[in-house]
Design a protein around this motif. Structure first.
Motif, mmCIF file in Angstrom:
data_model
loop_
_atom_site.group_PDB
_atom_site.id
_atom_site.type_symbol
_atom_site.label_atom_id
_atom_site.label_comp_id
_atom_site.label_asym_id
_atom_site.label_seq_id
_atom_site.Cartn_x
_atom_site.Cartn_y
_atom_site.Cartn_z
ATOM 1 N N LEU A 150 54.814 51.678 73.923
ATOM 2 C CA LEU A 150 55.141 50.619 72.894
ATOM 3 C C LEU A 150 53.778 50.377 72.016
ATOM 4 O O LEU A 150 54.066 50.259 71.056
ATOM 5 N N GLY A 151 52.507 50.405 72.823
ATOM 6 C CA GLY A 151 51.587 49.976 71.986
ATOM 7 C C GLY A 151 51.106 51.417 70.850
ATOM 8 O O GLY A 151 50.882 51.008 69.738
ATOM 9 N N LEU A 152 51.470 52.697 71.180
ATOM 10 C CA LEU A 152 51.366 53.725 70.413
ATOM 11 C C LEU A 152 52.275 53.488 69.210
ATOM 12 O O LEU A 152 52.112 54.102 68.254
ATOM 13 N N ALA A 153 53.418 53.231 69.969
ATOM 14 C CA ALA A 153 54.695 53.113 68.618
ATOM 15 C C ALA A 153 54.238 51.989 67.585
ATOM 16 O O ALA A 153 54.694 52.359 66.339
ATOM 17 N N LEU A 154 53.811 51.120 67.807
ATOM 18 C CA LEU A 154 53.333 49.985 66.861
ATOM 19 C C LEU A 154 51.961 50.182 66.003
ATOM 20 O O LEU A 154 51.760 49.502 65.093
ATOM 21 N N LEU A 251 58.670 53.052 58.079
ATOM 22 C CA LEU A 251 58.126 52.808 59.331
ATOM 23 C C LEU A 251 59.226 52.680 60.337
ATOM 24 O O LEU A 251 58.998 53.224 61.362
ATOM 25 N N PHE A 252 60.169 51.863 60.147
ATOM 26 C CA PHE A 252 61.184 51.492 61.013
ATOM 27 C C PHE A 252 62.286 52.623 61.267
ATOM 28 O O PHE A 252 62.679 52.881 62.295
ATOM 29 N N LEU A 253 62.321 53.657 60.347
ATOM 30 C CA LEU A 253 62.839 54.864 60.548
ATOM 31 C C LEU A 253 62.173 55.733 61.607
ATOM 32 O O LEU A 253 63.157 56.287 62.312
ATOM 33 N N HIS A 254 60.904 55.499 61.937
ATOM 34 C CA HIS A 254 60.238 56.306 63.132
ATOM 35 C C HIS A 254 60.068 55.390 64.136
ATOM 36 O O HIS A 254 60.218 55.916 65.130
ATOM 37 N N LEU A 255 60.000 54.081 63.972
ATOM 38 C CA LEU A 255 59.885 53.263 65.109
ATOM 39 C C LEU A 255 61.132 52.830 65.939
ATOM 40 O O LEU A 255 61.282 52.795 67.010
#
Length: 332
Positions: A150-154, A251-255
């Motif tokens: 989750l940390g990497l993704a954010l 950003l949210f397209l990838h998140l």
């Protein structure tokens, strides 16, 4: 991006289809393997042979006595990320024992060959991202934790927030980078200074942005519009062209695929359910792509398709509903 995304929403509904997509992406990397191996040794030639021109400056491909391959993509960085992501998917399929034999050879052997060729491309950024992702996924596979993932993704979301609000200044980043390499610090400083000017320019119209035409043309001190500044990062291009609306959408397209994967295919189920591990690893591929897009802008239509397919399958009726339960208290 809309076309591939729509196709992913329409045509991928079941876990078997998701597994087929992962295998086909891995196969796509395998098909590029011999082309990359040849170009590493003799220089990028295939695009010139087929189309009559090189798609980027030839000097950018030089890597000592070897070369960074470009094959049929826009530049060597795109090829490196393509090989990194497809090799990672191949590793996930092999680890889950869901890989198949390609060209009569076992998946494990082919993944090893892809890793060797990928390292031979000498693309440091892609290597660092791929290694970080592999370490994080392996660690979470063993511990059942999902916070590191989750940390990497954010990180991309955090980076965009800190840079647009000037909370993370260029000088701090450059000084930290200079401890590793003065040459890379100089190059990074040039890019970050352009990023600072473009960000300040976009903050004059923060919601809608400046549109795709001339968004990176910034006035100099005399008030005249000068030469267009370089906008390398995908997040910066989205912000400059479409403002905060476009930035958050990109950003949210990838998140979202990553968050959905962590919710419906959590690490504590990976060791007992092979396809769940593949789905979870698949979700982290989008985190790697988003991290790369902090400094680059390389969107693949195939991964745009996958960005729609993965959440579609994981939230659909075909996915085992028990997979949304909370982790047992005995797990770490």
């Amino acid at each position: 991006w809309g076309g591939p995304y729509l196709l992913g929403r329409i045509h991928f509904q079941t876990r078997e289809q998701l597994l087929d997509l992962a295998r086909m992406l891995f196969l796509g990397g395998l098909l590029y393997l011999p082309f990359c191996a040849v170009e590493i040794r003799i220089s990028p030639v295939f695009h010139n042979w087929f189309y009559g021109f090189h798609q980027q400056a030839f000097a950018q491909s030089l890597r000592g006595s070897l070369y960074r391959p470009t094959v049929f993509l826009s530049n060597g960085l795109v090829v490196a990320m393509w090989m990194a992501t497809t090799a990672f998917l191949g590793w996930a399929l092999w680890k889950a024992r869901l890989g198949v034999r390609y060209f009569g050879l076992p998946a494990g052997l082919l993944v090893g060959a892809m890793v060797i060729v990928f390292l031979g491309m000498q693309s440091l950024g892609a290597v660092v991202l791929a290694f970080a992702l592999w370490v994080a996924v392996s660690f979470c596979f063993a511990t059942h934790w999902k916070l590191p993932l989750l940390g990497l993704a954010l990180v991309p979301l955090l980076w965009a927030g800190l840079r647009t609000t000037e909370t993370l200044p260029t000088a701090t980043i450059t000084e930290a980078t200079s401890l590793v390499s003065a040459e890379r610090a100089h190059s990074l400083n040039f890019r970050l200074q352009s990023e600072d000017r473009l960000t300040a320019h976009t903050m004059e119209h923060p919601i809608p942005g400046w549109s795709t035409r001339g968004f990176n043309r910034v006035e100099d001190e005399s008030g005249e519009v000068g030469r267009a500044l370089i906008a390398d990062g995908q997040w910066l291009i989205a912000f400059g062209a479409y403002g905060l609306v476009g930035l958050l959408a990109m950003l949210f397209l990838h998140l979202v695929p990553t968050l959905v994967a962590l919710r419906y295919a959590p690490p504590w189920r990976w060791s007992s359910e092979p396809i769940t591990f593949v789905a979870g690893a698949f979700g982290m591929v989008f985190a790697m792509i988003s991290l790369d897009n902090i400094f680059n802008a390389m969107a693949s239509p195939l991964f745009m398709l996958a960005a729609a397919a993965l959440p579609n399958v994981l939230t659909g009726s075909d996915w085992d509903p028990v997979e949304v339960e909370e982790e047992p208290s005995s797990a770490a």
